[in-house]
Design an enzyme around this catalytic site. Structure first.
Site, PDB file in Angstrom:
ATOM      1  N   GLY A 151      -3.646  12.120   1.342  1.00  0.00           N
ATOM      2  CA  GLY A 151      -4.392  11.684   2.309  1.00  0.00           C
ATOM      3  C   GLY A 151      -5.201  11.044   2.313  1.00  0.00           C
TER       4      GLY A 151
ATOM      5  N   SER B  69      -1.212 -10.988  -2.577  1.00  0.00           N
ATOM      6  CA  SER B  69       0.610 -10.566  -3.286  1.00  0.00           C
ATOM      7  C   SER B  69       1.404 -11.602  -2.523  1.00  0.00           C
ATOM      8  CB  SER B  69       1.205  -9.087  -2.649  1.00  0.00           C
ATOM      9  OG  SER B  69      -0.369  -8.288  -2.728  1.00  0.00           O
TER      10      SER B  69
ATOM     11  N   CYS C  72      -2.702  11.931  10.081  1.00  0.00           N
ATOM     12  CA  CYS C  72      -2.289  13.082  10.217  1.00  0.00           C
ATOM     13  C   CYS C  72      -2.510  14.874   9.876  1.00  0.00           C
ATOM     14  CB  CYS C  72      -2.026  12.757   7.968  1.00  0.00           C
ATOM     15  SG  CYS C  72      -3.476  13.051   7.405  1.00  0.00           S
TER      16      CYS C  72
ATOM     17  N   GLY D 115       0.433  -0.779   0.135  1.00  0.00           N
ATOM     18  CA  GLY D 115       0.320  -0.413  -0.072  1.00  0.00           C
ATOM     19  C   GLY D 115       1.191   1.295  -0.394  1.00  0.00           C
ATOM     20  N   THR D 116      -0.087   2.522  -0.366  1.00  0.00           N
ATOM     21  CA  THR D 116       0.627   3.813  -0.342  1.00  0.00           C
ATOM     22  C   THR D 116       1.764   3.721   0.853  1.00  0.00           C
ATOM     23  OG1 THR D 116      -1.059   5.076   0.243  1.00  0.00           O
ATOM     24  CG2 THR D 116      -0.645   4.933  -1.555  1.00  0.00           C
TER      25      THR D 116
ATOM     26  N   SER E  39      -1.264  -8.755   1.490  1.00  0.00           N
ATOM     27  CA  SER E  39      -2.483  -9.772   1.178  1.00  0.00           C
ATOM     28  C   SER E  39      -2.374 -10.815   1.020  1.00  0.00           C
ATOM     29  CB  SER E  39      -3.417  -9.109   0.595  1.00  0.00           C
ATOM     30  OG  SER E  39      -3.119  -8.503  -0.394  1.00  0.00           O
TER      31      SER E  39
ATOM     32  N   HIS F 149      -0.279  18.849   3.667  1.00  0.00           N
ATOM     33  CA  HIS F 149      -1.652  18.969   4.742  1.00  0.00           C
ATOM     34  C   HIS F 149      -1.315  20.577   5.317  1.00  0.00           C
ATOM     35  CE1 HIS F 149      -3.381  15.616   3.918  1.00  0.00           C
ATOM     36  NE2 HIS F 149      -3.971  15.155   5.416  1.00  0.00           N
TER      37      HIS F 149
ATOM     38  N   ASN G  72       2.071  15.180   4.684  1.00  0.00           N
ATOM     39  CA  ASN G  72       1.505  13.992   5.506  1.00  0.00           C
ATOM     40  C   ASN G  72       1.281  12.556   5.025  1.00  0.00           C
ATOM     41  OD1 ASN G  72       0.128  14.885   2.157  1.00  0.00           O
ATOM     42  ND2 ASN G  72      -1.210  13.400   2.194  1.00  0.00           N
TER      43      ASN G  72
END
Length: 379
Positions: free
Chosen positions: A191, A46, A159, A19-20, A43, A268, A355
């Site tokens: 975000g 993957s 964040c 993920g990011t 997961s 942000h 963020n």
């Protein structure tokens, strides 16, 4: 950052590695002087693949060579048992059960997810503000059934909350408690994660609603700026009196937050107005001086990821700006500008934070560095 010769590498794992937030963890950890990536978890889709084949890489740097061929594991404790630290970049919809299982398996979890932030026995730590809240960990372990010796969960904050509590902590340290706070956020699209908000919804637009965000800012601020107090003597685990979060140091802090999503990729920005409990309130120049002189415990103790200058104060009338200032100090500190008197409260200013760095992965990493230096991690 160079690895300290007298400190053996600390093996760490990353949950939600594709993920990011997980990608950001990997980018930062790949060059870390203390921590060495040992396991990557994602997961079942993957698991079993080399990381480079499993991830849709979205960082501005290339995938670190050290993890390209690392085989991704499922997010199960047995694959991480050799790790001294586990960083969680998991989505909230799966983080709760997985992080609970890792804690029960005596693994320390430093989480970016929201699932345990409200838990009265889980520290919510912005590392540049309240590392003293680590003291609640032992209580968390004792209240677990069966009691734990190594496993625990520490969370970092939302964040946007992270961005404004850093200057607020500096102001409370210098001038006493803040009793009224109004914040209006201009939050970057990163975000929202990937793939995030559809382009037709955000280009040439501002969205004045982010689900759950205003409530999170309002209660997280009070928990982070609060202290730790002993509960009543009747509340004990063995011979230890339990502790509890003293929400914002005995003061009835009133907070009003308004949150907006804006077409900026990273960074942000928050407009902040504060009212102080003590009279007379500080002048704008006194506020600027206090912000500049604030030093975090993380920096003073020598955390390698902590910024040297916790808060950078801008004199220019049009700064900070996301594109110009978000990468300052690798996004580990915050920038403040437009400090001036507020005709409704006392002082108002603008704060900017990266963020995806101090607002996410960097906070968790500094929290883990603090845990090493403070002896929170048990060998």
């Amino acid at each position: 950052m160079q690895r300290q010769a007298d400190r053996p590498p600390v093996k760490v794992g990353v949950l939600g590695a594709t993920g990011t937030v997980g990608q950001r963890f990997i980018t930062l950890l790949s060059a870390h002087p203390w921590f060495a990536i040992h396991v990557l978890g994602a997961s079942s889709r993957s698991a079993g693949k080399p990381y480079a084949a499993a991830v849709n890489w979205k960082q501005v740097t290339l995938i670190p060579n050290a993890v390209r061929d690392m085989i991704v594991q499922e997010c199960k404790p047995e694959a991480f048992i050799e790790c001294a630290v586990v960083f969680s970049g998991l989505d909230a919809d799966v983080a709760g059960d997985i992080e609970t299982a890792f804690r029960a398996a005596e693994l320390p979890v430093f989480s970016n997810a929201k699932n345990f932030r409200r838990d009265p026995h889980v520290p919510l730590i912005v590392p540049l503000v309240n590392p003293g809240h680590f003291s609640i960990i032992r209580q968390q372990q004792l209240l677990h059934s069966p009691p734990l010796t190594k496993g625990f969960i520490v969370t970092n904050a939302n964040c946007s909350t992270t961005a404004h509590v850093i200057p607020l902590a500096a102001l409370e340290s210098a001038f006493g408690p803040i009793d009224t706070l109004m914040v209006t956020t201009l939050q970057a699209i990163s975000g929202a994660g990937y793939p995030g908000i559809p382009s037709l919804d955000i280009i040439d637009n501002v969205v004045p609603y982010i689900s759950g965000e205003e409530e999170k800012i309002e209660w997280e601020t009070r928990k982070i700026l609060g202290g730790i107090a002993d509960a009543s003597p009747e509340q004990r685990v063995g011979d230890q009196v339990l502790q509890q979060f003293d929400m914002h140091a005995h003061t009835p802090l009133k907070i009003s937050a308004a949150c907006n999503r804006v077409p900026v990729t990273v960074g942000h920005m928050i407009n902040v107005s504060v009212g102080f409990g003590h009279r007379p309130p500080p002048s704008p120049q006194q506020v600027c001086d206090a912000l500049r002189s604030y030093r975090s415990e993380a920096h003073l103790l020598g955390c390698p990821s902590a910024p040297v200058q916790t808060i950078t104060v801008h004199e220019e009338p049009d700064r900070p700006q996301p594109r110009l200032d978000r990468a300052h100090q690798d996004g580990a500190g915050v920038s403040v500008g437009r400090v001036r008197q507020c005709p409704v409260l006392d002082i108002k200013f603008v704060v900017l934070a990266d963020n995806v760095s101090i607002g996410a992965a960097t906070s968790s990493i500094i929290n883990a560095e603090l845990a090493v230096l403070k002896g929170v991690l048990q060998s």
